[in-house]
Design an enzyme around this catalytic site. Structure first.
Site, PDB file in Angstrom:
ATOM      1  N   HIS A 175      28.875 -77.228 -33.788  1.00  0.00           N
ATOM      2  CA  HIS A 175      30.235 -77.649 -34.163  1.00  0.00           C
ATOM      3  C   HIS A 175      31.095 -76.391 -34.198  1.00  0.00           C
ATOM      4  CE1 HIS A 175      33.278 -80.259 -35.980  1.00  0.00           C
ATOM      5  NE2 HIS A 175      33.700 -79.109 -36.481  1.00  0.00           N
ATOM      6  N   CYS A 176      32.155 -76.384 -33.388  1.00  0.00           N
ATOM      7  CA  CYS A 176      32.973 -75.172 -33.280  1.00  0.00           C
ATOM      8  C   CYS A 176      34.257 -75.339 -34.098  1.00  0.00           C
ATOM      9  CB  CYS A 176      33.308 -74.909 -31.813  1.00  0.00           C
ATOM     10  SG  CYS A 176      34.296 -73.436 -31.600  1.00  0.00           S
ATOM     11  N   PRO A 177      34.429 -74.560 -35.186  1.00  0.00           N
ATOM     12  CA  PRO A 177      35.664 -74.695 -35.975  1.00  0.00           C
ATOM     13  C   PRO A 177      36.889 -74.212 -35.213  1.00  0.00           C
ATOM     14  CG  PRO A 177      34.278 -72.923 -36.840  1.00  0.00           C
ATOM     15  CD  PRO A 177      33.488 -73.590 -35.766  1.00  0.00           C
TER      16      PRO A 177
END
Ligand SMILES: [Zn+2]
Ligand SMILES: [Zn+2]
Length: 366
Positions: free
Chosen positions: A193-195
């Site tokens: 999951h890439c912020p």
């Protein structure tokens, strides 16, 4: 209705168990010859084991293990981290857009005029073409990476090829699918999951994510090298501000110096940090692994080594083939049209079915 009857049943069950426990506590009448000491210790052991059984029966679950208990204990921490990451995603995306825009504005206002006035024609053409190509690639891939859904297992179909059931979604989980606690759903071929994208990186946007990292790193290296001379000039000019008497500089000049220093420091730092991340993903893609699979495969390799066996990644089709599969290169011209130019083509496969036995050396017939 069902809730109230379930509660009633639970209450009566608890009462029955308590009653049985009281009966066991009560000393039985008659037939107790001999000393009372062994009877007391036997009775105590019986009570102890019954209490243990009673306690276990109240929270027994066939899926309970140490991992589940640990998950339960850390659930509040996970909840806080997931929510903070979810909300910070919006802040991070805004930050990326603002910083990229500021770099582009500084280049147009202060770097490009210097290039146009001082460089020979062929260098001017090269800078205009290279700079704008990188800008288009960065903007296109960032937009696609943030707006493209990574892909989720179908919720309405039950009979899909799966390897397990997701404990959170209670749906079949196809191979390479993992649950994202921030998005609160299962993601096909989940990488992470890439912020910075406020999105999960999965089957359908993995290529966009990687291309964004690559072109952003190249763009930052390009900006850092192009503005190096101007940065050195601006740095020595700023040092001279503290001399007495201070040099006569116009507001435009001092602004230009500060902006160029900001540009060089920002692009150089991002080039180093993002370059490291891109290199890590180059290694992962060459091995046919995602970030999640890297940890799983490392564990599996260790486990099998202890048994004297060798672990083989079923999704590794050879270095070059892994790249062709990720980038969607099916013929030679695709290296230009699909890799070096913006392209919205879909990835190979649906992210649910995976070819495990795929082992030909060159599957793309180039
Ligand atoms: Zn799930
Ligand atoms: Zn996610």
């Amino acid at each position: 209705m069902r809730m109230s009857s379930s509660w009633r049943w639970q209450l009566s069950r608890a009462m029955r168990l308590a009653l049985r426990w009281c009966r066991l506590c009560r000393p039985q009448r008659g037939g107790r010859g001999g000393g009372t000491k062994p009877w007391v210790s036997g009775r105590f052991l019986e009570l102890w084991s019954y209490s243990k059984l009673l306690l276990k029966s109240l929270y027994f679950n066939s899926l309970s293990n140490s991992d589940t208990l640990l998950d339960c204990a850390f659930e509040p921490v996970y909840w806080i981290v997931d929510n903070v990451t979810r909300w910070f995603g919006v802040v991070f995306v805004t930050l990326v857009i603002l910083l990229t825009t500021s770099v582009v504005v500084i280049i147009y206002l202060f770097v490009l005029p210097t290039i146009l006035s001082a460089y020979p024609l062929h260098w001017v053409v090269w800078h205009l073409c290279c700079g704008h190509w990188l800008l288009v690639m960065v903007v296109f891939h960032y937009y696609k990476a943030t707006t493209t859904s990574p892909g989720h297992p179908p919720k309405d179909k039950v009979h899909i090829p799966s390897v397990s059931i997701c404990k959170k979604c209670i749906t079949p989980k196809p191979a390479r699918t993992h649950h994202c606690s921030i998005c609160n759903t299962c993601v096909l071929k989940m990488d992470h999951h890439c912020p910075w994208l406020n999105n999960c990186v999965g089957h359908f946007n993995h290529r966009y994510f990687f291309s964004f990292c690559l072109y952003m790193t190249l763009g930052c290296i390009y900006c850092s090298i192009s503005s190096r001379e101007l940065f050195l000039e601006a740095y020595s000019a700023i040092e001279s501000y503290y001399m007495t008497p201070p040099p006569m500089e116009t507001l435009r000049e001092t602004t230009a110096h500060k902006c160029i220093i900001f540009l060089w420091v920002l692009t150089s730092s991002v080039a180093v940090a993002l370059g490291g991340l891109t290199l890590w993903h180059v290694i992962l893609i060459s091995r046919g692994e995602t970030s999640v699979e890297r940890h799983i495969n490392r564990k599996e390799t260790r486990r099998l080594r202890e048994k004297g066996k060798v672990f083989r990644n079923p999704y590794h089709h050879g270095n070059m083939n892994n790249w062709k599969l990720l980038l969607g290169v099916e013929k030679r011209s695709h290296w230009f049209t699909r890799v070096l130019l913006p392209s919205s083509h879909l990835p190979n496969g649906d992210g649910i079915m995976w070819d495990w036995t795929f082992s030909r050396r060159d599957p793309m017939a180039i």
